[in-house]
Each structure stands twice: as C-alpha cells, then as structure tokens.
Design a protein around this motif. Sequence first.
Motif, mmCIF file in Angstrom:
data_model
loop_
_atom_site.group_PDB
_atom_site.id
_atom_site.type_symbol
_atom_site.label_atom_id
_atom_site.label_comp_id
_atom_site.label_asym_id
_atom_site.label_seq_id
_atom_site.Cartn_x
_atom_site.Cartn_y
_atom_site.Cartn_z
ATOM 1 N N TYR A 63 31.084 -18.341 60.351
ATOM 2 C CA TYR A 63 30.700 -17.074 59.734
ATOM 3 C C TYR A 63 30.623 -17.177 58.225
ATOM 4 O O TYR A 63 29.646 -16.772 57.616
ATOM 5 C CB TYR A 63 31.633 -15.953 60.188
ATOM 6 C CG TYR A 63 31.347 -15.581 61.619
ATOM 7 C CD1 TYR A 63 30.373 -14.647 61.927
ATOM 8 C CD2 TYR A 63 31.989 -16.234 62.672
ATOM 9 C CE1 TYR A 63 30.058 -14.340 63.242
ATOM 10 C CE2 TYR A 63 31.681 -15.941 63.983
ATOM 11 C CZ TYR A 63 30.715 -14.992 64.271
ATOM 12 O OH TYR A 63 30.390 -14.709 65.565
ATOM 13 N N VAL A 191 34.181 -9.741 62.799
ATOM 14 C CA VAL A 191 32.881 -10.259 62.370
ATOM 15 C C VAL A 191 31.849 -9.156 62.237
ATOM 16 O O VAL A 191 30.835 -9.336 61.578
ATOM 17 C CB VAL A 191 32.340 -11.380 63.293
ATOM 18 C CG1 VAL A 191 33.304 -12.540 63.328
ATOM 19 C CG2 VAL A 191 32.047 -10.862 64.678
ATOM 20 N N ARG A 200 29.031 -13.521 56.386
ATOM 21 C CA ARG A 200 27.734 -14.043 56.807
ATOM 22 C C ARG A 200 26.772 -14.118 55.632
ATOM 23 O O ARG A 200 26.019 -15.072 55.468
ATOM 24 C CB ARG A 200 27.141 -13.109 57.849
ATOM 25 C CG ARG A 200 26.790 -13.785 59.126
ATOM 26 C CD ARG A 200 26.475 -12.696 60.104
ATOM 27 N NE ARG A 200 27.239 -12.949 61.299
ATOM 28 C CZ ARG A 200 26.670 -13.445 62.401
ATOM 29 N NH1 ARG A 200 25.398 -13.685 62.446
ATOM 30 N NH2 ARG A 200 27.396 -13.686 63.455
ATOM 31 N N GLY A 268 29.331 -20.112 64.591
ATOM 32 C CA GLY A 268 28.757 -18.829 64.216
ATOM 33 C C GLY A 268 28.538 -17.887 65.383
ATOM 34 O O GLY A 268 27.899 -16.868 65.252
#
Lengths: 327, 287
Positions: A63, A191, A200, A268
């Motif tokens: 991330y 996230v 991100r 990710g």
Amino acid sequence: MSSSASDVAPRRPLLAGRGLLWEAVILAVGVGLFFLFPYDLGFLSRILIMIVFVLSLDLVLGYAGVATLGQAAMYGTGAYAAGLIAIHVTASPLLGLAAGAVAGAGIAFVSGLVLMRAHGLTLLMLSIAVAQVLQEVANKARPLTGGADGLRGIRMDPILGLWEFDFIGRAGYWYVLTVLILVLLFLKVVVNSPLGLSARGIQESPERMRAIGTPVYWRLVWIYTIAGGIAGVAGALAAQVTALVSLEVFNFDHSAEALIMLVLGGAGRLYGAVVGVAIFMLVEHVAAAVDPFNWLFLIGALVLAVVFFVPAGLLGLPKALTGLVRR
Amino acid sequence: MGTLLNILVDGVAYGMILFMISVGLSVTMGLMRVINLAHGGFAMLGGAGVHYLGARLGLPFVPAALLAIGAVVALAVPMERVLYRPIYRMGELQQVLATIGITFLMIASVNLWLGSTLLAIPLPDAWSGTVDLGFRSLPMHRLIVIGAGLATALGLWALIDRTGYGIRLRAAVDNRATASALGIDTGRIFAITFALGAGLAAFGGILGAELLPVDAYYPLRYMVHFLIVVAVGGMGSITGSFLAALGLGILDTTARYMVPDFGTIFFFLVTILVLALRPQGLLGRAA
C-alpha cells in the motif's frame, strides 16, 4: 495513472460491491481445512500466523510502497513481549496479544522515525540493521530472554477462560483463525480509510502528495507503526501457540521470505498475502519433504519465475494470461 | 599494546576482504542503480572452486585460485547478459526479489555440487607461518590479505583514474543517459564492470576464507555485511567502499575482541547511526 474522483472517494465501488466475499471465502476455507486435515493443525496454524505477518508487510510495501527487509524486527519484539508477559504477568492470551501489538507498534514507531526518512538501498539496510540489533539485544539479555536457548516455560490460560490450548492444536487453530479474520477486517478498514488512501497516493507519487499538502513522512510513520502492531500480533500468536520464542524470530530470512510470499501472491491486495503464503508454504512443505537437500532450487526458480513472468503476483495471473491471448 | 596491534592487523585484514568483495557490488549498483543481493554468491563460488580444485583434485593453491577466479568471471558474463539485463529495468522490489532468487539458485547449486559442509580451502604452507618484523611477529596470512587488498585498491584507482575504460565508467556512473548519448557503449561498460566485480569478489572470497568461512549458505549469511559496506560507503564510490570496509572491519574486529559479549551489535549500531545522518552514505551523492 488516472486519478478520477471515484479513486479518491473513501469507499471505492470495487470493494463495496464485493463486500466481505473474500473474508467469507477465507473463513470457509479455514473451517474446511480444520475438518479435512485434523492431524496437520500445527502446520496450518503456522500458515495462518505467517499470513498475519505477511499482511503487515503488505500494508507497508503493497500500500505505501516502502520496500523493507526488517519486518521481523516487529514480529520478534511482539513474540518476546507476549512470551514475557505470559511468564511474568498474566497468562491471558488476549492480554498477550495486546502486549505483542503494543510492543511491535512501539518498535515500529521508534525505528520508523529514522527509516521513513530513507529510501532504496539505505532503507533496506537500515531495516535489516534494526532487526539485527534487536536480535543481539535479545541474545545478550539472557537472564530475561533465555538468550540462544530461547524463551521457555510459556503456559497460556484457556482463551477467554473457556478453551484450553490442547496438544494437537485444535483450540490454537481456532484462535489463530479468528485473529486472522479480525486482522483482515481491521486492515480492510485501514486501507480504505483516509490514511490508507494517502498511503496509496504516496506509493504512486510522493511529490504530488506533498504538493497537495499531505505530510508524507508522518503518514508513512503511522502506516509503519500500524503494520508493526500487526506484525507484533503475528509474533505474539506464534509465541502463544508454539509456547516457545527463539532468537530466530528476528532472522533476516524471515523478513526475506515474507517479502517473497507477498510478491508471489500479489502485493497491494490483502488476499494476495493470503494466497502467496499458502502457496509458498505448501510448496516449501512438500518440496522439503520430497527432497530436503535441493528444495531451494524450486524456491529460487519459483521466485525468479514470478518476478520475470508475473510481476503482479499470482493473483495477477488471470489478467496477464488474458493480456497474452489478446495480443 | 601487542594485543592492540593484533586487533588492528586482524581488523584491517577483515576490512580488506570486505572491500574486495563489496567494491564490484558498489560500482555496479552505482552504475545501473540495481540492487543486487546475489553478489556474495560470486565470492562463495570462488571459494567453492578452489576447494574443489585444491582439496578434491589436488591442484596447488595458486593455479587453483586463478582457475577458480577465471571460472567465476566466465560464469558472470553470460549471467549478466541473460539474467541481469532484464533486472535493470525492474523496480526496486523486483530487483531485490530476483536477486534473492538468484542467490537461492547459487546456494542450491553449490549444495548439490559439494554438499552443505564447510568447504576447506587448502592454503600454501608458507602462509600459515608468521613474519618477524623485528619488534613483533605477525601472521603471514593477514599480511598477504592486507597486501592484496591494498594492491586491489591501487590497481582499481589506476584503472579508473588512468585508463580510457575508467573515464567511460566514471562518465556512465555520473550520468548514464548523457554518457550513452555521447557514444559510450554503457551496456558493454557494465558487462565488463560486472565481470570484474565478480572476479574481485571471488578473489576476496578465496583469500578471506579464514575470516569468512565458505559453505553453501555463505551468500545469505554475509549478504548483509557486503551490502552494508556499499550503503555506508555510498553507492558507486570506490573510495567510499574502501573507507567503509576498513572502518567497519576494524570496528567489528575490535568489538569482538574487547567486548565479545556484544558480538556484532556495534557493527549494526554504527551502520544505523551513519545512515541516519547520511542516508546517501559517506561518499555517495545525494539522490
């Protein structure tokens, strides 16, 4: 990179549409494995613990895009914290987990203050050096940690006072599976939170994030700290389930293997960590049983194959294949 | 006083070994911005080669060492062409993984070839003696290692500072795009540098086998040490690698003698300190 408004919205449609499908699948598989392989629960628990550990790396690497080779620092600290709490303070598993999380997050925060200023090779070396220093400290603090003999004599109380840790690891398996699902849910929230989304963004372009006013350095420190807490939980789980903490928890190999498993599955994405760990550990388990001397050939070839042919990880395989067909 | 001198000699010898093995790594990493974790493998292959030729086939040390170094160079050239070229274009993380994969393959190959035991390297008898300097006597082996390290450093300086290849190499390290626009074949420069670095690593691995014992897991065990020398010295800087290797070698040896209880902790603490203050390394250029 197209950055339309929908990418920035707190709840992305992709995730919202699928809801908790992946978590449900993982839970179902976890429950199914319990009944299919009742004699391999120890090995299965190790896989689940490794998944928690690799998930923590996924947060940092997948991330935030920060490549480190020292995630074992937090795992080891969590393991020792949980072990020491169990021996000296309380044998409650949940308090042990909390201690592992706090210890892992604490080490991550302190080391993150230095690490997150560095990049590339320097960052890799610094992260390795932190784990090595902690390993030496644990080695030297022999009266407390048992040094090279490992920390022994960990006895856990029943979980929530109800389920006793048994010899073949039934209670341990359910315990680890529950914690894994909770960690997955927690990470899903993280996230998709503003913090996770800015991570991100930092991965895609730190300069642009800085330009729009994001405190890049502090965001990275917090991400690293949260990931450290989760790695600490993984370490604590390992300490509680195996009732032993050895110096190897800080090993470089441990961090490197986690990295390999993550990229194998696909960094990710949270479920990439799950798939990568499961496949890597199964291959390793089978290959080491078939040929204990030469299985490293297979692992090396596997790593190279992934890097060269499916850089997005095994979960990127369908897309890579359809890309081939279309070409 | 005597102990101090012994520590210094051991430390300098250790530093020289670190320098010989790491310098090629530093230059190739500075040149191509590639993170290469497999470099220690060439040192191991050199050591393994001498073990095979010397201990198993009975060749004398010097021809065995020369043959082994030649074999490592001969292996490095096609490896660079086939395996490493695609790696230069990858991201940092992929480079780390790919070169870990290569390291695993090297370990597995040596493991299959010679087994996982310690690979003894038969040194000439003359090397195990001591040299009387009048006021003290010093172990021959350490003096040879130090001499070889200094010769390597001098030779590299002459090569980089005085030859056409050196000029092109420096230009390519400074700015690869401009260098290749000026007609310098950077691909060839890199292939030569890579082979040279691998050969030097093999040389260091063979000479240093007494300090860093060779076995199949050598590249993984000492990988961090070699990479730290590069990071502390500054990527692409030969002088930086020399200073870092010497400093860390002396520091680590002194710590092991003086406070054996604390093992390698100082090595890593100093590394953290240096890199925290100078992230680009002692003589590296700021990114």
